[in-house]
Motif scaffolding. Structure first.
Motif, PDB file in Angstrom:
ATOM      1  N   THR A  74       0.832  -1.211   0.000  1.00 47.89           N
ATOM      2  CA  THR A  74       0.000   0.000   0.000  1.00 47.89           C
ATOM      3  C   THR A  74       0.856   1.245   0.000  1.00 47.89           C
ATOM      4  N   VAL A  75       1.894   1.259   0.838  1.00 50.02           N
ATOM      5  CA  VAL A  75       2.796   2.419   0.917  1.00 50.02           C
ATOM      6  C   VAL A  75       3.503   2.607  -0.431  1.00 50.02           C
ATOM      7  N   LEU A  76       3.981   1.534  -1.021  1.00 54.87           N
ATOM      8  CA  LEU A  76       4.643   1.621  -2.330  1.00 54.87           C
ATOM      9  C   LEU A  76       3.662   2.124  -3.391  1.00 54.87           C
ATOM     10  N   VAL A  78       1.119   4.094  -2.927  1.00 53.09           N
ATOM     11  CA  VAL A  78       0.872   5.519  -2.684  1.00 53.09           C
ATOM     12  C   VAL A  78       2.074   6.344  -3.148  1.00 53.09           C
ATOM     13  N   LEU A  79       3.278   5.882  -2.877  1.00 53.32           N
ATOM     14  CA  LEU A  79       4.479   6.614  -3.248  1.00 53.32           C
ATOM     15  C   LEU A  79       4.640   6.686  -4.783  1.00 53.32           C
ATOM     16  N   ARG A  80       4.275   5.642  -5.484  1.00 53.78           N
ATOM     17  CA  ARG A  80       4.409   5.623  -6.945  1.00 53.78           C
ATOM     18  C   ARG A  80       3.265   6.372  -7.618  1.00 53.78           C
TER      19      ARG A  80
END
Length: 81
Positions: A74-76, A78-80
């Motif tokens: 999920t974090v990846l 959001v970052l991408r």
């Protein structure tokens, strides 16, 4: 009461007592057999529970790893995005 009647009554009483004791012996033997079967069933159940407990330990670990992976993905995302 004549002696013959007393002897007959005592013989009947003794016979009834022997029959009663034989019935009690049979019932006790049955109870012992059932107790032995119950002991064996409990022992088998304890072994099965122990085997299940040994096989269960990875489940919480797998759940934690899955949760951590979901958070990282999920974090990846959001970052991408």
């Amino acid at each position: 009461m004549p002696e013959g009647e007393i002897a007959l009554a005592l013989a009947e009483l003794r016979s009834a007592l022997e029959v009663g004791l034989a019935r009690i012996d049979g019932q006790l033997a049955l109870l012992v057999q059932r107790s032995d079967q119950t002991d064996k069933a409990v022992e088998d159940l304890e072994q099965r529970v122990a085997a299940l407990e040994k096989g269960r330990w990875p489940l919480p670990t797998i759940a934690v790893l899955t949760s951590v992976t979901a958070v990282v993905l999920t974090v990846l995302g959001v970052l991408r995005g």
